[in-house]
Design a protein around this motif. Structure first.
Motif, mmCIF file in Angstrom:
data_model
loop_
_atom_site.group_PDB
_atom_site.id
_atom_site.type_symbol
_atom_site.label_atom_id
_atom_site.label_comp_id
_atom_site.label_asym_id
_atom_site.label_seq_id
_atom_site.Cartn_x
_atom_site.Cartn_y
_atom_site.Cartn_z
ATOM 1 N N MET A 1 43.267 25.738 38.982
ATOM 2 C CA MET A 1 42.636 27.034 39.222
ATOM 3 C C MET A 1 43.528 27.940 40.050
ATOM 4 N N SER A 2 44.426 27.328 40.869
ATOM 5 C CA SER A 2 45.264 28.178 41.708
ATOM 6 C C SER A 2 46.299 28.935 40.886
ATOM 7 N N LYS A 3 46.487 28.527 39.623
ATOM 8 C CA LYS A 3 47.439 29.254 38.782
ATOM 9 C C LYS A 3 46.735 30.227 37.833
ATOM 10 N N MET A 4 45.401 30.192 37.803
ATOM 11 C CA MET A 4 44.670 31.158 36.975
ATOM 12 C C MET A 4 44.337 32.359 37.860
ATOM 13 N N ARG A 5 45.062 33.455 37.650
ATOM 14 C CA ARG A 5 44.852 34.613 38.519
ATOM 15 C C ARG A 5 44.362 35.795 37.706
ATOM 16 N N HIS A 6 43.535 36.614 38.320
ATOM 17 C CA HIS A 6 43.098 37.879 37.732
ATOM 18 C C HIS A 6 42.513 37.678 36.342
ATOM 19 N N VAL A 7 41.616 36.741 36.281
ATOM 20 C CA VAL A 7 40.973 36.398 35.007
ATOM 21 C C VAL A 7 40.327 37.634 34.383
ATOM 22 N N LEU A 8 39.669 38.441 35.218
ATOM 23 C CA LEU A 8 38.923 39.582 34.664
ATOM 24 C C LEU A 8 39.850 40.677 34.139
ATOM 25 N N ARG A 9 41.070 40.755 34.684
ATOM 26 C CA ARG A 9 41.983 41.784 34.205
ATOM 27 C C ARG A 9 42.419 41.468 32.771
ATOM 28 N N TYR A 10 42.684 40.173 32.512
ATOM 29 C CA TYR A 10 43.197 39.814 31.186
ATOM 30 C C TYR A 10 42.064 39.543 30.197
ATOM 31 N N TYR A 11 40.948 39.039 30.699
ATOM 32 C CA TYR A 11 39.832 38.703 29.803
ATOM 33 C C TYR A 11 38.560 39.334 30.347
ATOM 34 N N PRO A 12 38.433 40.659 30.240
ATOM 35 C CA PRO A 12 37.298 41.303 30.907
ATOM 36 C C PRO A 12 35.940 40.788 30.416
ATOM 37 N N VAL A 13 35.798 40.566 29.104
ATOM 38 C CA VAL A 13 34.467 40.209 28.610
ATOM 39 C C VAL A 13 34.192 38.717 28.798
ATOM 40 N N SER A 14 35.077 37.885 28.239
ATOM 41 C CA SER A 14 34.758 36.457 28.321
ATOM 42 C C SER A 14 34.902 35.966 29.758
ATOM 43 N N GLY A 15 35.773 36.629 30.544
ATOM 44 C CA GLY A 15 35.868 36.273 31.957
ATOM 45 C C GLY A 15 34.556 36.577 32.675
ATOM 46 N N THR A 16 33.942 37.712 32.334
ATOM 47 C CA THR A 16 32.674 38.060 32.975
ATOM 48 C C THR A 16 31.582 37.062 32.611
ATOM 49 N N VAL A 17 31.557 36.691 31.319
ATOM 50 C CA VAL A 17 30.546 35.707 30.908
ATOM 51 C C VAL A 17 30.731 34.408 31.687
ATOM 52 N N TRP A 18 32.001 34.038 31.861
ATOM 53 C CA TRP A 18 32.288 32.791 32.583
ATOM 54 C C TRP A 18 31.825 32.907 34.038
ATOM 55 N N LEU A 19 32.112 34.071 34.640
ATOM 56 C CA LEU A 19 31.701 34.289 36.029
ATOM 57 C C LEU A 19 30.183 34.254 36.150
ATOM 58 N N LEU A 20 29.489 34.907 35.205
ATOM 59 C CA LEU A 20 28.020 34.872 35.249
ATOM 60 C C LEU A 20 27.536 33.440 35.121
ATOM 61 N N GLY A 21 28.205 32.676 34.267
ATOM 62 C CA GLY A 21 27.851 31.263 34.124
ATOM 63 C C GLY A 21 28.016 30.526 35.438
#
Lengths: 226, 487
Positions: B360-380
């Motif tokens: 996880m420390s290498k996954m940065r700025h998830v929402l910038r690159y994946y705005p939609v699916s990143g948001t769904v993941w965050l809501l999850g």
């Protein structure tokens, strides 16, 4: 119930065979040569087959003869053959990294047998069976179980783990033959085949371990922690 | 009157035929669609069985099949997760081009895994239930090791050894239960859940409780309750993501169903408090261990695996509290967790492929690159930690409410504190993945996610949200009915 009306001859025969199975597990505990383990396991399975057959004879359960034959065939012959084949393919002749010396493991094993006896005795008192063969059967069942776990804990070679698991299963089978000979035979048949499947699965995974992970010892498997 | 025997037969035959066809034709593309088709059919059948589920336990199929409301519920969760995982698997496995020649084997194994899970909850014979659980282990171990990397094989090996040893204890427990019954019913009788419950009042306490503890530890190993959980984080993090979802969302529930059925035997023996407390203590311990490991976790899927441990702890606490309210909460939680954990594993699988790392420390700025699916993941992630307005909030709150009235109200406080700890830790990890320091310029992910990768996430998120806002009255009645009859 069978355990309540057994003649003295039958009782001594069952006791002898059960103790023999227990002693054979100590043979496994004391040796670090994998092939010796497998031979001891095979002998133990044949002993259990003999128990099944004699219970079938004394308790008038004809289906137990079939179980005895299958036990001898699968547990006593085919499974040891599979494991020996695995030993030869992996070219691992002995356990190099035991945690304890054989003498110390045997003392631990003896302590576990005493513990099993105490648990069985308590159960025997609760069930009003203090002088019954059931206590001996329970002792052997729990002891084999604990000794199997001990073997898995003390040894790190993948094949030793398989053999430890097989000893555990043998313990359960031994106990169930004496305590519940009337248990539906179908279940016992399926369990024999289940064991066969699981040993084959183990065999495949051990070979994957060797090719892809480069080791078959649990000490070499240190990648996944935390 | 619905013909349940026919429905159940179809439920088993369809995946069976599909497996044979997949293995015979060896066409990867065909196998993925066939598996999808199978999963849709299976989902439909499990839904039909659930909707038509009888109020009373139904024994059919030459007395080998037992359909209870709780069993139908667990079966429905299996069907649901299998469907979601099959949609996702198409997208995920296409991201692994090196596996393409073996894809038909993957789908055959996945359908086989689903088949074993569709058999287990319906078994009327505890011994055969045990064997079905054993087969789920064998099949899923090969799925965990499917990618054949050193870590995957190590995880599969550990999984098979630890769980087989645990299940051996459970078998011993089943034999002791049967032995207890022989004092009442004579040396030979049918080994069924109902018979064991019937004889339980006449079995001495020591024997009954020893047998229960053995089955609790044995099936507890399969559920992943601490301290027998050691295989769980490895197996859940190393398998392909759809497999992780099936392991976590479907398989663990089935093993828990087994524990609950043995608990019912102890209940009818009159030692209800002791049995429930034993389960409760393991649940609290699981929650505690999960909390500690989530705080310091770096692997994305490992964190989710510990979250599975957490939710199995919550379920064990829910069933351990006893009482209708906590029981209903636990059943509701089962469904919510199945949906939500699938969503989380799908999101983690996407991100792992996109960033090319598990960490996880290498996954940065998830929402910038994946705005939609990143948001769904965050809501999850918000949902999985039990925050409102999602389903898990409702179900966890119901379990806590039920716990106050139980013989063990202390566990309510421990559970609440640990849930808050886990919430904080989870959000902290996601905060770092969404903001965090700027990544190296050339490490930006370029992978484009297909609809196959994102659709199942939506399909899981929407029901979790709906179930959080609206608890259908019919479901409440169903849970009460499930509580009153044989589990």
């Amino acid at each position: 119930m069978l355990i309540f009306h057994l003649g003295p001859l039958a009782t001594s025969l069952f006791s002898l065979l059960a103790i023999l199975a227990l002693v054979l597990s100590f043979v496994m505990l004391a040796s670090h040569w994998l092939k010796n383990h497998v031979y001891a396991f095979a002998a133990e399975s044949w002993t259990i087959a003999a128990i099944s057959a004699s219970i079938g004879y004394y308790g008038h359960y004809p289906e137990l003869y079939v179980i005895a034959a299958l036990t001898a065939l699968f547990r006593g012959t085919f499974l040891p053959y599979l494991v020996i084949r695995l030993v030869n393919r992996l070219d691992i002749q002995r356990e190099f990294t035991p945690l304890l010396k054989p003498s110390s493991s045997m003392i631990l094993g003896a302590a576990l047998v005493i513990f099993s006896y105490e648990v069985s005795r308590q159960l025997g008192i609760a069930l009003h069976l203090t002088d019954n063969i059931a206590v001996l059967a329970l002792t052997c069942m729990f002891s084999l179980k604990l000794i199997g776990f001990l073997m898995m804990i003390l040894r790190s070679e993948a094949i030793s783990h398989i053999l430890g698991l097989l000893v555990i299963e043998n313990g359960i089978f031994l106990g169930s033959q004496i305590l519940v000979p009337g248990m539906p035979a179908l279940l016992e048949l399926v369990i024999i085949f289940d064991l066969l499947t699981i040993v084959m699965a183990f065999g495949m995974l051990v070979r994957f371990l060797q090719t892809h992970a480069g080791t078959t010892s649990s000490r070499g498997l240190q990648k996944l922690v935390g | 009157m619905v013909n349940f025997a026919a429905l159940i037969a179809a439920l088993w035959i369809i995946p069976g035929v599909a497996i044979i066809v997949m293995l015979a034709l060896r066409r990867p593309r065909l196998a993925e669609y066939l598996n999808l088709l199978t999963s849709i059919t299976v989902f439909g059948l499990t839904l039909a069985i659930l909707v038509a589920a009888p109020d009373k336990p139904l024994v059919t199929g030459a007395r080998y099949i037992l359909l209870t409301p709780l069993g139908a519920w667990v079966l429905f969760c299996v069907g649901l997760v299998y469907l979601l995982a099959s949609i996702y698997a198409i997208g995920y496995m296409r991201l692994l081009p090196e596996e393409k020649p073996r894809l038909h084997k993957y789908y055959a194994l996945q359908a086989g895994f689903a088949l074993t899970m569709l058999i287990a909850p319906l078994m009327n014979n505890p011994g055969i239930f045990w064997i079905a659980i054993d087969f789920t282990t064998i099949v899923s171990a090969f799925l965990v090791g499917f990618e054949k990397e050193a870590e995957c094989i190590e995880a599969a090996w550990k999984y098979l050894i630890v769980v087989s040893a645990g299940l051996a204890l459970a078998l011993l427990g089943i034999i002791l239960f049967y032995w207890g019954g022989t004092f009442v019913l004579g040396p030979t009788y049918a080994l069924t859940w109902a018979n064991l419950r019937e004889v339980a009042p006449k079995v001495p306490e020591t024997l009954l409780f020893l047998a229960f503890l053995l089955t609790l530890v044995g099936f507890g190993t399969k559920v992943g309750l601490a301290p027998m959980h050691t295989w769980l984080p490895d197996a859940h993090s190393e398998g392909p993501a759809p497999v992780s979802a099936m392991l976590s969302g479907a398989l663990l529930n089935i093993a828990l169903l087994g524990i609950y059925r043995f608990l019912a035997i102890v209940d009818s023996g009159g030692y209800s408090v002791m049995g429930h407390t034993a389960l409760l203590v393991l649940g609290v311990l699981s929650l505690f261990v999960a909390g500690l490991f989530i705080v310091r976790q770096d692997g994305a899927k490992r964190m989710l695996a510990y979250s599975s441990l957490e939710h199995m702890g919550v379920l064990a606490i829910g069933f351990g509290f006893g009482g209708a309210i906590a029981f209903a909460g636990a059943m509701y939680h089962m469904l919510n967790h199945s949906l939500n954990k699938s969503l989380m594993f799908f999101g983690a699988g996407n991100m792992m492929r996109a960033y090319g790392t598990k960490s996880m420390s290498k996954m940065r700025h998830v929402l910038r690159y994946y705005p939609v699916s990143g948001t769904v993941w965050l809501l999850g992630a918000v949902a999985i930690t039990g925050a409102p307005p999602f389903g898990l909030f409702l179900s966890e709150l119901t379990i806590l409410r039920g716990g106050i009235l139980s013989p063990n109200p202390w566990a309510v406080w421990v559970m609440a504190i640990l849930l808050i700890l886990i919430f904080t830790a989870f959000m902290n990890h996601f905060r770092r993945m969404i903001w965090g320091p700027e990544p190296e310029p050339d490490t930006a992910p370029t992978l484009k996610l297909s609809l196959w990768n994102t659709l199942p996430m939506w399909l899981a998120l929407i029901p979790v949200l709906v179930l959080g806002l609206w608890w259908p009255t019919g479901l409440w009645g169903f849970f009460q009915q499930a509580f009153l009859v044989q589990p």
